[in-house]
Design a protein around this motif. Sequence first.
Motif, short mmCIF file in Angstrom:
data_model
loop_
_atom_site.label_atom_id
_atom_site.label_comp_id
_atom_site.label_asym_id
_atom_site.label_seq_id
_atom_site.Cartn_x
_atom_site.Cartn_y
_atom_site.Cartn_z
N THR A 31 3.55 13.32 0.83
CA THR A 31 3.02 12.06 0.23
C THR A 31 2.99 12.28 -1.44
O THR A 31 2.32 11.39 -2.13
CB THR A 31 1.32 12.17 0.46
OG1 THR A 31 0.93 13.47 -0.01
CG2 THR A 31 1.46 12.05 1.90
N ARG A 62 1.94 18.72 -9.13
CA ARG A 62 0.82 18.57 -7.96
C ARG A 62 -0.21 19.43 -8.65
O ARG A 62 -0.03 20.46 -9.55
CB ARG A 62 1.39 18.89 -6.59
CG ARG A 62 2.20 17.78 -6.26
CD ARG A 62 2.70 18.08 -4.63
NE ARG A 62 1.50 17.84 -3.94
CZ ARG A 62 1.71 17.92 -2.58
NH1 ARG A 62 2.74 18.40 -1.93
NH2 ARG A 62 0.77 17.56 -1.70
N ARG A 111 -3.93 13.15 -7.14
CA ARG A 111 -4.40 13.21 -5.91
C ARG A 111 -4.56 11.63 -5.26
O ARG A 111 -4.00 11.31 -4.16
CB ARG A 111 -5.74 14.25 -5.37
CG ARG A 111 -5.91 14.00 -4.00
CD ARG A 111 -4.85 14.46 -3.07
NE ARG A 111 -5.15 14.55 -1.61
CZ ARG A 111 -4.25 14.54 -0.56
NH1 ARG A 111 -2.89 14.73 -1.12
NH2 ARG A 111 -4.63 14.32 0.67
N ARG A 112 -5.27 10.90 -6.15
CA ARG A 112 -5.19 9.30 -5.99
C ARG A 112 -3.73 8.86 -5.88
O ARG A 112 -3.52 7.80 -5.00
CB ARG A 112 -6.27 8.70 -6.80
CG ARG A 112 -7.69 8.92 -6.57
CD ARG A 112 -8.30 8.40 -5.54
NE ARG A 112 -7.85 7.10 -5.41
CZ ARG A 112 -8.91 6.11 -5.68
NH1 ARG A 112 -9.90 6.47 -6.23
NH2 ARG A 112 -8.52 4.70 -5.50
N GLU A 171 -1.02 10.28 -5.05
CA GLU A 171 -0.47 10.67 -3.78
C GLU A 171 -0.78 9.90 -2.73
O GLU A 171 -0.18 9.35 -1.72
CB GLU A 171 -0.60 12.16 -3.68
CG GLU A 171 -0.21 13.09 -4.65
CD GLU A 171 -0.42 14.45 -4.24
OE1 GLU A 171 -1.45 14.59 -3.70
OE2 GLU A 171 0.52 15.56 -4.75
N GLN A 172 -2.40 9.45 -2.47
CA GLN A 172 -2.88 8.84 -1.33
C GLN A 172 -2.36 7.31 -1.46
O GLN A 172 -1.76 6.86 -0.55
CB GLN A 172 -4.19 8.53 -1.58
CG GLN A 172 -4.86 10.11 -1.33
CD GLN A 172 -6.49 10.14 -1.61
OE1 GLN A 172 -7.08 9.21 -2.23
NE2 GLN A 172 -6.89 11.43 -1.13
N ASP A 173 -2.14 6.82 -2.61
CA ASP A 173 -1.65 5.31 -2.91
C ASP A 173 -0.15 5.38 -2.41
O ASP A 173 0.13 4.43 -1.68
CB ASP A 173 -1.68 4.95 -4.25
CG ASP A 173 -3.21 4.48 -4.62
OD1 ASP A 173 -4.12 4.43 -3.87
OD2 ASP A 173 -3.70 4.70 -5.89
N TYR A 174 0.57 6.24 -2.75
CA TYR A 174 1.86 6.31 -2.36
C TYR A 174 2.04 6.53 -1.11
O TYR A 174 2.96 5.99 -0.34
CB TYR A 174 2.67 7.59 -3.08
CG TYR A 174 4.29 7.82 -2.87
CD1 TYR A 174 5.24 6.70 -3.34
CD2 TYR A 174 4.75 8.75 -2.17
CE1 TYR A 174 6.33 6.81 -3.36
CE2 TYR A 174 6.13 8.88 -2.01
CZ TYR A 174 6.82 7.93 -2.47
OH TYR A 174 8.21 7.91 -2.24
N ALA A 175 1.29 7.58 -0.50
CA ALA A 175 1.40 7.66 1.18
C ALA A 175 1.05 6.21 1.85
O ALA A 175 1.57 5.88 2.75
CB ALA A 175 0.57 8.54 1.59
N ARG A 176 0.17 5.42 1.13
CA ARG A 176 -0.03 4.09 1.87
C ARG A 176 1.01 3.21 1.76
O ARG A 176 1.30 2.49 2.54
CB ARG A 176 -1.60 3.52 1.19
CG ARG A 176 -2.78 4.20 1.68
CD ARG A 176 -3.89 3.36 1.29
NE ARG A 176 -4.11 3.36 -0.05
CZ ARG A 176 -5.03 4.09 -0.53
NH1 ARG A 176 -5.73 5.04 0.43
NH2 ARG A 176 -5.33 4.40 -1.89
#
Length: 386
Positions: free
Chosen positions: A10, A62, A110-111, A113-118
Amino acid sequence: MPTREGAPDTRPPAGRATKLAVLGTALVLYLLVVVLQLTTPPSSHIASVLVAIPAVIAFAFRPPVIIGSAIVAAATRWLLLPTEPQRIGSVAGTTVVISVVAALSCFVVRRGEQDYARLRKVVSVAETAQRAVLRPPPETLGRFRTAASYLAAAQYARIGGDLYAVADTDFGVRALIGDVRGKGLGAVSTAAAVLGSFYEAAYEQPTLDRLAGRLDTGLSRFLRDEEAFVTALLIETAPDGRTHAYSCGHPPALVLGAGTVRELPAVPGLPLGLRALAAPASPPDAPQPAGTHLRPGDTLLLYTDGIAETRNAAGTFYPLADRLTAYQHDHPAPVDPHHLLAWLLEDAQAYSADDTYDDAALLALTWLPGGDADEPAGTAQNRLIS
């Protein structure tokens, strides 16, 4: 890309060069602060700049690395305390600020990473839709070696409103390329409707004019927007190499062969969805106009305007025919259609003034000089690609 444990990665992509640059910047800043603190009067506040270290590291690393850099920065600030022993309160405050900056940096990363995962999930869905609607062609189809390529206009999309399809029928190898007016999911669904009609009608209609009529009828039943339409080009190559083309408002195909590039003559017609405005179609038994003969080693290139209308910084259109002529001089016949399309997309993107493009679909069919070239039309009737 998978991680060592097989879980989805992610992390937003950060290249090795970027990481080295960020790490080098943080190290230079760290050493500069330490040297200046040791060589300037105790009244200076140079050591307070250490609060920037975790923020710099966050540009490419990270949370574990960010936290580690914060610990190093805080420890260094306390180690520098003997140079200004009266400022223990200031050192404690700097430590708190370093901790806050590190925490905020970890939260932002971290945010991200989450956006990239979505985003990766969305891209995966788009790629699945592309494979369902625009499946890659087989290596050979009838007398041709085939290749197709697609570049969507949206930065992270994998599918848009362009379409292509090929079928090996009793009339010969038939090919379709088209461009839906508009973009987004509506354009994708319109493209799917046209392809569905092509799957059915390509084997039944004796002429390209009648085939275009069937596609128009199917599209008209689907469309609700009276202003929507699809430009399309239909190609048919008989077993003897005679090739016909019918243009529904679409740019002509190009024939690459013997070091030259020439346009394939096409019967003109209105775009799909607008044919009701034209005169009645020819009767089913009307003979097709005289076609063009292909020779072994020739390549048919079908394209959408995303390639032809690419502009450079001066606003000049991409010289498609000239660039293809230059390509043939460097790559003798028969042309490898896969290599041709990969080269063409790369060349057009390098020519473009920026990183924005219209949807660009490409379909190449190279006449095989022997071997599979003797396969009669219709033997692969069930091999449809789109």
